[in-house]
Design an enzyme around this catalytic site. Structure first.
Site, PDB file in Angstrom:
ATOM      1  N   ALA A 157       4.432  -8.667  38.085  1.00 30.30           N
ATOM      2  CA  ALA A 157       3.797  -9.683  37.024  1.00 30.30           C
ATOM      3  C   ALA A 157       3.434  -8.857  35.833  1.00 30.30           C
ATOM      4  CB  ALA A 157       2.795 -10.584  37.532  1.00 30.30           C
ATOM      5  N   TYR A 158       2.485  -7.969  36.078  1.00 28.24           N
ATOM      6  CA  TYR A 158       2.179  -7.141  35.017  1.00 28.24           C
ATOM      7  C   TYR A 158       3.202  -6.145  34.232  1.00 28.24           C
ATOM      8  CZ  TYR A 158      -0.301  -2.860  32.800  1.00 28.24           C
ATOM      9  OH  TYR A 158      -0.418  -2.173  31.856  1.00 28.24           O
TER      10      TYR A 158
END
Length: 263
Positions: A157-158
């Site tokens: 996600a990051y």
């Protein structure tokens, strides 16, 4: 070296701690006028006091960067008070879930980090760029991350949010360049501090059954320089890209990671 940033009106998001604090104080030492923006004003105020002690004017403004109405208000309040915005440094961001595969990451977790790391930067740039275009001058520095250049297992996600920020940066650079506006991205690698030690290293230590100190050593071993970056390393890169020494540099991703992403 005089970077000629004295009295430049500089909006910095996420200035309360870590890189944000170091970047804010670095600009203060160069004599810039600061507008420090974030959600937690009580956390920002000590940094503002440190900057004022260096002899510069500092305004502290409440702003949730994920709320476009608040970023528009931030830009208008700054213009009303100071007359112009010369520099925008987008530091505000988050790490998202650590140690989760993509299929373990929830939709909410994914959406939250994308909203903070991508949409937040879009909102602030959308708010300040019209005035920069009108004055035919501006510098935008987005703080990205090297996991948005190479990807990272357990940080999907990051990584996705920082990859997206690179695209936003490059497109804005192409659009704003004809108006004498530089838009760049500084990509920190691992940066020593509470988030790195208490989340990233702690996660590795727990998974591998090693000490926190050994986890930190393993991370440093990944880099050509065999050391982890500091907040000040990131601040110095931001100063350079915000200065006219970098007048012919735009749309770049500058990794500040001791030699990992590009090697």
């Amino acid at each position: 070296m005089d970077l000629q940033l004295k009295n430049k009106v500089t909006v910095i998001t996420g200035p309360a701690k870590g890189m944000g604090r170091a970047i804010s104080l670095a600009f203060a030492k160069e004599g810039a006028q600061l507008v420090l923006a974030g959600r937690d004003l009580a956390a920002i105020e000590p940094v503002a006091q440190e900057a004022r002690a260096l002899g510069v004017a500092v305004h502290v403004e409440p702003c949730d960067m994920t709320d476009s109405a608040q970023t528009e208000a931030l830009a208008q309040q700054t213009l009303a008070a100071l007359g112009r915005i010369d520099i925008l440094v987008n530091v505000a961001g988050g790490s998202g879930p650590i140690g989760k595969t993509g299929w373990e990451t929830s939709t909410d977790e994914f959406n939250q980090i994308v909203a903070l790391n991508m949409t937040g930067c879009f909102n602030t740039m959308h708010a300040v760029l019209p005035s920069m275009v009108a004055q035919r001058y501006g510098k935008v520095v987005n703080v990205g991350g090297t996991f948005g250049m190479r990807g990272r297992a357990g940080r999907m996600a990051y990584s996705a949010s920082k990859w997206g920020l690179r695209g936003i940066t490059k497109s804005f650079a192409l659009e704003a360049g004809p108006h004498n506006i530089n838009v760049n991205c500084v990509a920190p690698g691992m940066v020593d501090g509470p988030r790195f030690r208490d989340k990233v290293c702690a996660n590795m230590a727990d998974k591998l059954g090693i000490s926190l100190e050994e986890a930190m050593t393993r991370h440093a071993a990944d880099y050509a320089m065999k050391r982890v970056s500091t907040d000040e390393d990131i601040a110095h890169a931001c100063l350079f890209l915000a200065s006219d020494l970098a007048r012919q540099i735009t749309g770049v991703d500058l990794p500040v990671d001791g030699g990992w992403a590009m090697l």
